[in-house]
Structures are given as structure tokens and as C-alpha cells.
Design a protein around this motif. Sequence first.
Motif, PDB file in Angstrom:
ATOM      1  N   TYR A 187     -31.483 -34.768  33.992  1.00  0.00           N
ATOM      2  CA  TYR A 187     -31.016 -34.059  35.181  1.00  0.00           C
ATOM      3  C   TYR A 187     -31.530 -34.730  36.450  1.00  0.00           C
ATOM      4  O   TYR A 187     -32.506 -35.486  36.419  1.00  0.00           O
ATOM      5  CB  TYR A 187     -31.441 -32.588  35.148  1.00  0.00           C
ATOM      6  CG  TYR A 187     -32.931 -32.376  35.110  1.00  0.00           C
ATOM      7  CD1 TYR A 187     -33.675 -32.266  36.292  1.00  0.00           C
ATOM      8  CD2 TYR A 187     -33.606 -32.276  33.909  1.00  0.00           C
ATOM      9  CE1 TYR A 187     -35.038 -32.070  36.265  1.00  0.00           C
ATOM     10  CE2 TYR A 187     -34.960 -32.080  33.870  1.00  0.00           C
ATOM     11  CZ  TYR A 187     -35.684 -31.972  35.045  1.00  0.00           C
ATOM     12  OH  TYR A 187     -37.040 -31.781  35.015  1.00  0.00           O
ATOM     13  N   ASN A 188     -30.866 -34.449  37.552  1.00  0.00           N
ATOM     14  CA  ASN A 188     -31.266 -34.877  38.894  1.00  0.00           C
ATOM     15  C   ASN A 188     -31.458 -33.634  39.744  1.00  0.00           C
ATOM     16  O   ASN A 188     -30.735 -32.656  39.590  1.00  0.00           O
ATOM     17  CB  ASN A 188     -30.195 -35.740  39.567  1.00  0.00           C
ATOM     18  CG  ASN A 188     -29.992 -37.065  38.889  1.00  0.00           C
ATOM     19  OD1 ASN A 188     -30.876 -37.579  38.214  1.00  0.00           O
ATOM     20  ND2 ASN A 188     -28.804 -37.625  39.038  1.00  0.00           N
ATOM     21  N   ILE A 189     -32.397 -33.708  40.669  1.00  0.00           N
ATOM     22  CA  ILE A 189     -32.576 -32.656  41.668  1.00  0.00           C
ATOM     23  C   ILE A 189     -32.422 -33.317  43.025  1.00  0.00           C
ATOM     24  O   ILE A 189     -33.124 -34.279  43.322  1.00  0.00           O
ATOM     25  CB  ILE A 189     -33.956 -31.976  41.547  1.00  0.00           C
ATOM     26  CG1 ILE A 189     -34.120 -31.356  40.161  1.00  0.00           C
ATOM     27  CG2 ILE A 189     -34.120 -30.920  42.638  1.00  0.00           C
ATOM     28  CD1 ILE A 189     -35.488 -30.762  39.909  1.00  0.00           C
ATOM     29  N   ALA A 212     -26.698 -33.655  32.808  1.00  0.00           N
ATOM     30  CA  ALA A 212     -25.740 -34.330  31.936  1.00  0.00           C
ATOM     31  C   ALA A 212     -25.649 -33.553  30.627  1.00  0.00           C
ATOM     32  O   ALA A 212     -26.560 -33.607  29.799  1.00  0.00           O
ATOM     33  CB  ALA A 212     -26.173 -35.761  31.676  1.00  0.00           C
ATOM     34  N   VAL A 213     -24.562 -32.817  30.450  1.00  0.00           N
ATOM     35  CA  VAL A 213     -24.374 -31.968  29.268  1.00  0.00           C
ATOM     36  C   VAL A 213     -23.081 -32.340  28.556  1.00  0.00           C
ATOM     37  O   VAL A 213     -22.233 -31.491  28.291  1.00  0.00           O
ATOM     38  CB  VAL A 213     -24.400 -30.466  29.648  1.00  0.00           C
ATOM     39  CG1 VAL A 213     -25.784 -30.035  30.062  1.00  0.00           C
ATOM     40  CG2 VAL A 213     -23.402 -30.160  30.745  1.00  0.00           C
ATOM     41  N   PHE A 240     -30.282 -26.678  23.922  1.00  0.00           N
ATOM     42  CA  PHE A 240     -31.313 -27.001  24.895  1.00  0.00           C
ATOM     43  C   PHE A 240     -31.665 -25.770  25.706  1.00  0.00           C
ATOM     44  O   PHE A 240     -30.914 -24.802  25.767  1.00  0.00           O
ATOM     45  CB  PHE A 240     -30.883 -28.148  25.824  1.00  0.00           C
ATOM     46  CG  PHE A 240     -29.723 -27.815  26.716  1.00  0.00           C
ATOM     47  CD1 PHE A 240     -29.932 -27.264  27.978  1.00  0.00           C
ATOM     48  CD2 PHE A 240     -28.425 -28.058  26.312  1.00  0.00           C
ATOM     49  CE1 PHE A 240     -28.859 -26.963  28.802  1.00  0.00           C
ATOM     50  CE2 PHE A 240     -27.349 -27.761  27.129  1.00  0.00           C
ATOM     51  CZ  PHE A 240     -27.571 -27.213  28.381  1.00  0.00           C
ATOM     52  N   ARG A 241     -32.833 -25.843  26.306  1.00  0.00           N
ATOM     53  CA  ARG A 241     -33.339 -24.756  27.149  1.00  0.00           C
ATOM     54  C   ARG A 241     -34.206 -25.412  28.221  1.00  0.00           C
ATOM     55  O   ARG A 241     -35.263 -25.953  27.919  1.00  0.00           O
ATOM     56  CB  ARG A 241     -34.150 -23.790  26.298  1.00  0.00           C
ATOM     57  CG  ARG A 241     -34.688 -22.617  27.029  1.00  0.00           C
ATOM     58  CD  ARG A 241     -35.476 -21.739  26.041  1.00  0.00           C
ATOM     59  NE  ARG A 241     -36.094 -20.646  26.721  1.00  0.00           N
ATOM     60  CZ  ARG A 241     -35.610 -19.418  26.756  1.00  0.00           C
ATOM     61  NH1 ARG A 241     -34.493 -19.151  26.128  1.00  0.00           N
ATOM     62  NH2 ARG A 241     -36.233 -18.478  27.405  1.00  0.00           N
ATOM     63  N   THR A 268     -42.178 -32.817  25.673  1.00  0.00           N
ATOM     64  CA  THR A 268     -41.313 -34.000  25.680  1.00  0.00           C
ATOM     65  C   THR A 268     -39.851 -33.597  25.636  1.00  0.00           C
ATOM     66  O   THR A 268     -38.993 -34.325  26.101  1.00  0.00           O
ATOM     67  CB  THR A 268     -41.636 -34.907  24.484  1.00  0.00           C
ATOM     68  OG1 THR A 268     -41.510 -34.141  23.280  1.00  0.00           O
ATOM     69  CG2 THR A 268     -43.036 -35.466  24.600  1.00  0.00           C
ATOM     70  N   SER A 269     -39.539 -32.422  25.086  1.00  0.00           N
ATOM     71  CA  SER A 269     -38.150 -31.981  25.029  1.00  0.00           C
ATOM     72  C   SER A 269     -37.641 -31.558  26.404  1.00  0.00           C
ATOM     73  O   SER A 269     -36.455 -31.338  26.576  1.00  0.00           O
ATOM     74  CB  SER A 269     -37.996 -30.823  24.042  1.00  0.00           C
ATOM     75  OG  SER A 269     -38.727 -29.699  24.495  1.00  0.00           O
ATOM     76  N   ALA A 270     -38.538 -31.428  27.379  1.00  0.00           N
ATOM     77  CA  ALA A 270     -38.125 -31.030  28.721  1.00  0.00           C
ATOM     78  C   ALA A 270     -37.304 -32.117  29.401  1.00  0.00           C
ATOM     79  O   ALA A 270     -36.684 -31.870  30.416  1.00  0.00           O
ATOM     80  CB  ALA A 270     -39.339 -30.685  29.562  1.00  0.00           C
ATOM     81  N   ALA A 271     -37.304 -33.314  28.828  1.00  0.00           N
ATOM     82  CA  ALA A 271     -36.544 -34.413  29.423  1.00  0.00           C
ATOM     83  C   ALA A 271     -35.086 -34.407  28.956  1.00  0.00           C
ATOM     84  O   ALA A 271     -34.302 -35.220  29.417  1.00  0.00           O
ATOM     85  CB  ALA A 271     -37.197 -35.742  29.070  1.00  0.00           C
TER      86      ALA A 271
END
Length: 160
Positions: A38-40, A53-54, A96-97, A31-34
Motif C-alpha cells: 500500500y501507499n499513503i 494493491a488488491v 488479509f487484514r 511481517t504479514s503487515a506488508a
Amino acid sequence: MRTYDVSPLFRSSIGFDRLLELLNQADRVETSAAWPPYNIERVAEDQYRITMAVAGFTADEIDLTQQDTTLLVSGQKAAPEGGTHFLYRGIAARSFRQTFNLAEHVKVVGASLENGLLTVALRREVPEALKPRRIAIGGTTSVSSQDNEPAQIAREAQAA
């Protein structure tokens, strides 16, 4: 959500290890992968863009690493200077990673950080040796037809 067991495919396939491993990883998405969002995008036929978005991170606090077919984007927020006490903290400053699996021959060609958006430009660069090439069909036998009849008559005249 349904889960599929692809382990039987490992027994009967050769050379598809990476594809099957990606299928296995798809089931284990955290769930932390969200975060961060981000957009690709596909910019052109062989050009792509990842926009993350950072907000609140500086370029010094973000690290981009490409190793083979994996792009790792990580961020570590520096400790705040001074004794700042927030009454409300709505802008996340957690580390984040994020890992992106890239196709073969996709390379990072640039990155920029502007207005809280990290933009990573990617390009597929297939080596010349791997690109398809056209092979001309040729031979040493001469074919007689109307188009080359005058040339053949001229050769016979020179031989005589």
C-alpha cells in the motif's frame, strides 16, 4: 533493530496513553503487515489517500471499517467456483487484514476499487468548537488620542 522500553514513561505521563501505545505497537509489527502492499499519500493539507494493491479481489470481498481512530481493511476471497486447478498461482488470493491508526478527527470520505487498486480517501475534519478562534480585545474605557479627539470634542459640545 533496537528496541526501546517505553514502560517507564507510563508512570510519569498523563494523557499520552495513545502515543505511548503506538510506540509499543511499532515494535510489534508483523511481517504479514506488508501484504497487500500500500501507499499513503498526502493529497492536500487536510486530505490523505491510502492506495492498496488488491489484485483479484472484488468490492464485495473487501470490507472497510472505521472505529474511532482505527481503520480496518480486510479482504476474504470467495471460494472459487468449479474445480479450478492451478498449475502456477502467482496472484495471491489469501485473506488479509490491515489496520491503520488515524489521527483524531480524520474520517473516511470515500473508497473505490479500480484496476486492482483500492483507494481510500481520508479527510481531517476538525469541529468548529475545537478550531482556534480569534478573540477581540475590547473594553469600556475610552482612550484619548489624536484620532478620537474630534469625536470627544463633538460629545462634549452635545453635552453642553
